[in-house]
Scaffold this active site. Structure first.
Site, PDB file in Angstrom:
ATOM      1  N   GLN A   1       2.336  -2.485  13.772  1.00  0.00           N
ATOM      2  CA  GLN A   1       2.007  -1.062  13.896  1.00  0.00           C
ATOM      3  C   GLN A   1       2.069  -0.571  15.347  1.00  0.00           C
ATOM      4  OE1 GLN A   1      -1.675  -0.122  11.880  1.00  0.00           O
ATOM      5  NE2 GLN A   1      -0.890  -0.785   9.885  1.00  0.00           N
TER       6      GLN A   1
ATOM      7  N   HIS B   1      -6.253   0.433   7.180  1.00  0.00           N
ATOM      8  CA  HIS B   1      -7.124  -0.659   7.635  1.00  0.00           C
ATOM      9  C   HIS B   1      -7.475  -0.327   9.086  1.00  0.00           C
ATOM     10  CE1 HIS B   1      -8.795  -4.568   8.334  1.00  0.00           C
ATOM     11  NE2 HIS B   1      -7.708  -5.194   8.707  1.00  0.00           N
TER      12      HIS B   1
ATOM     13  N   GLN C   1       0.820  -1.217   0.000  1.00  0.00           N
ATOM     14  CA  GLN C   1       0.000   0.000   0.000  1.00  0.00           C
ATOM     15  C   GLN C   1       0.850   1.261   0.000  1.00  0.00           C
ATOM     16  OE1 GLN C   1      -3.353   0.880  -0.162  1.00  0.00           O
ATOM     17  NE2 GLN C   1      -3.602  -1.230  -0.821  1.00  0.00           N
TER      18      GLN C   1
ATOM     19  N   GLU D   1     -12.110 -11.730   4.148  1.00  0.00           N
ATOM     20  CA  GLU D   1     -10.817 -12.419   3.948  1.00  0.00           C
ATOM     21  C   GLU D   1     -10.907 -13.859   4.437  1.00  0.00           C
ATOM     22  OE1 GLU D   1      -7.863  -8.562   4.707  1.00  0.00           O
ATOM     23  OE2 GLU D   1      -8.062 -10.063   6.262  1.00  0.00           O
TER      24      GLU D   1
ATOM     25  N   GLU E   1      -9.173 -26.957 -13.783  1.00  0.00           N
ATOM     26  CA  GLU E   1     -10.600 -26.905 -13.424  1.00  0.00           C
ATOM     27  C   GLU E   1     -10.839 -26.222 -12.075  1.00  0.00           C
ATOM     28  OE1 GLU E   1     -12.795 -27.510 -15.490  1.00  0.00           O
ATOM     29  OE2 GLU E   1     -12.089 -29.037 -16.894  1.00  0.00           O
TER      30      GLU E   1
ATOM     31  N   GLU F   1      -9.444 -21.685 -13.467  1.00  0.00           N
ATOM     32  CA  GLU F   1     -10.715 -21.110 -13.954  1.00  0.00           C
ATOM     33  C   GLU F   1     -11.411 -20.216 -12.932  1.00  0.00           C
ATOM     34  OE1 GLU F   1     -13.403 -23.033 -16.511  1.00  0.00           O
ATOM     35  OE2 GLU F   1     -12.043 -24.676 -16.966  1.00  0.00           O
TER      36      GLU F   1
HETATM   37  N1  LIG Z   1      -1.782  -5.476   0.896  1.00  0.00           N
HETATM   38  C1  LIG Z   1      -2.617  -4.535   0.453  1.00  0.00           C
HETATM   39  O1  LIG Z   1      -2.601  -4.150  -0.714  1.00  0.00           O
HETATM   40  C2  LIG Z   1      -3.600  -3.866   1.411  1.00  0.00           C
HETATM   41  C3  LIG Z   1      -4.895  -3.517   0.977  1.00  0.00           C
HETATM   42  C4  LIG Z   1      -5.709  -2.728   1.816  1.00  0.00           C
HETATM   43  C5  LIG Z   1      -5.241  -2.363   3.074  1.00  0.00           C
HETATM   44  N2  LIG Z   1      -3.989  -2.771   3.488  1.00  0.00           N
HETATM   45  C6  LIG Z   1      -3.501  -2.334   4.798  1.00  0.00           C
HETATM   46  O2  LIG Z   1      -2.363  -1.496   4.580  1.00  0.00           O
HETATM   47  C7  LIG Z   1      -1.427  -1.647   5.655  1.00  0.00           C
HETATM   48  C8  LIG Z   1      -0.078  -2.058   5.091  1.00  0.00           C
HETATM   49  O3  LIG Z   1      -0.180  -3.356   4.514  1.00  0.00           O
HETATM   50  P1  LIG Z   1       0.817  -3.808   3.354  1.00  0.00           P
HETATM   51  O4  LIG Z   1       0.309  -5.099   2.822  1.00  0.00           O
HETATM   52  O5  LIG Z   1       1.044  -2.667   2.424  1.00  0.00           O
HETATM   53  O6  LIG Z   1       2.143  -4.028   4.215  1.00  0.00           O
HETATM   54  P2  LIG Z   1       3.483  -4.765   3.742  1.00  0.00           P
HETATM   55  O7  LIG Z   1       3.693  -4.563   2.287  1.00  0.00           O
HETATM   56  O8  LIG Z   1       3.469  -6.174   4.245  1.00  0.00           O
HETATM   57  O9  LIG Z   1       4.589  -4.000   4.606  1.00  0.00           O
HETATM   58  C9  LIG Z   1       4.824  -2.621   4.476  1.00  0.00           C
HETATM   59  C10 LIG Z   1       6.270  -2.296   4.831  1.00  0.00           C
HETATM   60  O10 LIG Z   1       6.494  -2.428   6.230  1.00  0.00           O
HETATM   61  C11 LIG Z   1       7.890  -2.712   6.435  1.00  0.00           C
HETATM   62  N3  LIG Z   1       8.003  -3.620   7.581  1.00  0.00           N
HETATM   63  C12 LIG Z   1       7.674  -4.932   7.628  1.00  0.00           C
HETATM   64  N4  LIG Z   1       7.870  -5.423   8.853  1.00  0.00           N
HETATM   65  C13 LIG Z   1       8.369  -4.418   9.594  1.00  0.00           C
HETATM   66  C14 LIG Z   1       8.778  -4.313  10.951  1.00  0.00           C
HETATM   67  N5  LIG Z   1       8.751  -5.360  11.775  1.00  0.00           N
HETATM   68  N6  LIG Z   1       9.199  -3.106  11.373  1.00  0.00           N
HETATM   69  C15 LIG Z   1       9.256  -2.059  10.561  1.00  0.00           C
HETATM   70  N7  LIG Z   1       8.878  -2.086   9.251  1.00  0.00           N
HETATM   71  C16 LIG Z   1       8.440  -3.254   8.781  1.00  0.00           C
HETATM   72  C17 LIG Z   1       8.381  -3.397   5.164  1.00  0.00           C
HETATM   73  O11 LIG Z   1       9.540  -2.751   4.694  1.00  0.00           O
HETATM   74  P3  LIG Z   1      11.018  -3.363   4.906  1.00  0.00           P
HETATM   75  O12 LIG Z   1      10.862  -4.783   5.404  1.00  0.00           O
HETATM   76  O13 LIG Z   1      11.709  -3.334   3.568  1.00  0.00           O
HETATM   77  O14 LIG Z   1      11.609  -2.460   5.905  1.00  0.00           O
HETATM   78  C18 LIG Z   1       7.249  -3.214   4.170  1.00  0.00           C
HETATM   79  O15 LIG Z   1       7.656  -2.618   2.970  1.00  0.00           O
HETATM   80  C19 LIG Z   1      -2.042  -2.665   6.601  1.00  0.00           C
HETATM   81  O16 LIG Z   1      -2.762  -1.965   7.581  1.00  0.00           O
HETATM   82  C20 LIG Z   1      -2.994  -3.454   5.706  1.00  0.00           C
HETATM   83  O17 LIG Z   1      -4.043  -4.072   6.415  1.00  0.00           O
HETATM   84  C21 LIG Z   1      -3.168  -3.511   2.690  1.00  0.00           C
END
Ligand SMILES: NC(=O)c1ccc[n+]([C@@H]2O[C@H](COP(=O)([O-])OP(=O)(O)OC[C@H]3O[C@@H](n4cnc5c(N)ncnc54)[C@H](OP(=O)(O)O)[C@@H]3O)[C@@H](O)[C@H]2O)c1
Length: 333
Positions: A86, A108, A27, A195, A227, A231
Site C-alpha cells: 500500500q 485494515h 476484500q 491472527e 481428529e 474437527e
Molecule cells: N483477506 C481478507 O478478506 C481481509 C479481511 C479484512 C481486511 N483485509 C484487509 O483488506 C486489504 C486487502 O487485503 P486482501 O486480502 O483483499 O488483498 P489481496 O486479495 O491479497 O490483494 C488485493 C489485490 O491487490 C493486487 N496486488 C497484489 N500485489 C500488488 C502489487 N504489488 N501492486 C499492485 N497491486 C497488487 C492484486 O491484484 P493483481 O495481482 O491481479 O493485480 C489483488 O487482487 C488489506 O488491508 C487487508 O489487511 C483483508
C-alpha cells in the site's frame, strides 16, 4: 463500545460519492459488489493492469482503469491492496492524483497506524474493516445479513468523516449486524494479535503438533488428520454460534472435562508470557518492521514457510480425507 446499526447510518452519503476501489482481491471484489448492490453508482476499479484482478473486475461489469486514472475520477478512494504494497502504490499512484477534500478508506489499520502512509491534512482518512474474509462479507450480504465492521477516523478534514464511515459500512451490509466505533490503532493491534496468537499462529501450530505426535505414536495419519484438523471446524462453529457455554453443552462431559485439564496445562504462565511478548512486538511496531523487511527481500521467509506447510505430511493425509468429501472443495469457492 459504541455500536451502530442501519438506523444510525445515512446510505445517501456514500451513494452521492464517486468511489474508486484500488485492488480487486479478497476484500476489493466483495466490497465493490456490496456497494453496487447498495445503490452506489459509478464505481471504478483501479488495477495495475494485465493481471487477473482487472480482468475479473471488468467481467463483473466495473470500469477498470489504472490506479492513477481511477483515483483522478473519484472522491472516495478505497485502498484494498495487500498491506505491504500500500505504501509504495500510495506514494507513486494515489497521492499525486487525489482531488482536494477526497476521502481515503482502509480495510485494515496497518498502513496508517504504522505510518507507512502519511496522508495530506486536507483528506478524510477512514477505517472500515469488515471482521472476516471477503467471500463471507459477500455471501452474508447476499443472504440479507451482514458482517460486523470496525470503523475509525484518523483525519476528519471535512467534518463529516464519521457520517461517511457509517454510510460506507452500511453499504457493505454491516449495519444489519453491527458497526463498531473504534480506532485505527485498536483495530490494527487486536487484529494482528488474534491472527498471530490464535487464528493463524497458535491454532495451526497446535494442529500440526497434535498431528505429528499422534502419527509418531503409531496412529493412522488419516485419523490423526480428522481428529486434529477436520474437527476444528465443528468446535469453531459451535463457539462462533453461541460462545463457550453453548459449545460445552454440545460436547460430551468427557471432552469437556479432559479439555479443562489439558487446556490449563498447555496455556500455562510461560505461554501467556509469550503471548504478551507477541502483543508487545505488535504495539512497538517491531512486527511491522519484520514484515516489511521480509517483503523487501521478496518475501524470502514467508515463501519458505509457506512451502514447508505445503510439503507437510498433514497435507497428504488431508487430501486423502477430503477426497472422501468432494463437497468441501465447493464450499471454499
Ligand atoms: N483477506 C481478507 O478478506 C481481509 C479481511 C479484512 C481486511 N483485509 C484487509 O483488506 C486489504 C486487502 O487485503 P486482501 O486480502 O483483499 O488483498 P489481496 O486479495 O491479497 O490483494 C488485493 C489485490 O491487490 C493486487 N496486488 C497484489 N500485489 C500488488 C502489487 N504489488 N501492486 C499492485 N497491486 C497488487 C492484486 O491484484 P493483481 O495481482 O491481479 O493485480 C489483488 O487482487 C488489506 O488491508 C487487508 O489487511 C483483508
Amino acid at each position: 463500545m459504541n455500536i451502530k446499526t442501519d438506523k444510525d447510518c445515512d446510505l445517501k452519503l456514500i451513494q452521492s460519492r464517486r468511489v474508486a476501489i484500488i485492488g480487486y482481491g479478497n476484500q476489493g471484489r466483495a466490497q465493490a459488489l456490496n456497494l453496487r448492490d447498495s445503490g452506489v453508482g459509478g464505481i471504478v476499479v483501479g488495477s495495475r493492469g494485465g493481471t487477473a484482478a482487472g480482468e475479473l473486475a471488468a467481467a463483473d461489469g466495473f470500469s477498470v482503469l489504472s490506479f492513477a486514472g481511477a483515483v483522478k475520477l473519484a472522491d472516495v478512494i478505497v485502498i484494498l491492496l495487500p498491506d505491504e504494497v500500500q505504501g509504495e502504490v500510495y506514494k507513486k499512484h494515489i497521492a499525486p492524483n487525489l482531488q482536494a477534500g477526497a476521502a481515503l478508506v482502509f480495510g485494515h489499520g496497518f498502513s496508517i497506524h504504522f505510518k507507512l502512509i502519511e496522508p495530506a491534512e486536507n483528506l478524510d482518512v477512514i477505517l472500515a474493516a469488515p471482521k472476516g474474509p471477503g467471500k463471507t462479507l459477500r455471501a452474508l450480504y447476499r443472504e440479507g445479513l451482514g458482517m460486523p465492521c470496525v470503523i475509525g477516523i484518523h483525519q476528519d478534514a471535512s467534518g463529516s468523516a464519521r457520517a461517511l464511515a457509517l454510510s460506507y459500512a452500511a453499504a457493505l451490509g454491516s449495519g444489519r449486524s453491527g458497526i463498531l466505533e473504534s480506532s485505527f490503532r485498536e483495530e490494527c493491534e487486536t487484529d494482528l494479535f488474534s491472527e498471530q496468537a490464535i487464528l493463524c499462529g497458535g491454532l495451526p501450530a497446535l494442529v500440526k503438533a497434535g498431528y505429528e505426535i499422534l502419527v509418531e505414536a503409531g496412529y493412522s495419519p488419516e485419523l490423526a488428520y480428522i481428529e486434529c484438523l477436520h474437527e476444528v471446524k465443528q468446535i469453531a462453529d459451535l463457539m462462533w454460534q453461541g460462545g463457550l457455554n453453548f459449545k460445552n453443552q454440545a460436547i460430551s462431559n468427557t471432552a469437556e472435562f479432559g479439555g479443562y485439564l489439558a487446556g490449563e496445562r498447555l496455556v500455562d504462565e510461560k505461554v501467556r508470557a509469550e503471548m504478551k511478548t507477541i502483543l508487545a512486538d505488535i504495539q512497538s511496531g517491531r512486527f511491522a518492521k519484520t514484515l516489511m523487511a521480509d517483503h523487501q527481500k521478496g518475501f524470502e521467509k514467508l515463501k519458505s514457510r509457506r512451502a514447508e506447510d505445503a510439503a507437510h505430511e498433514i497435507e497428504k493425509s488431508g487430501l486423502r480425507v477430503r477426497n472422501l468429501m468432494p463437497w468441501l472443495q465447493k464450499k471454499g469457492d
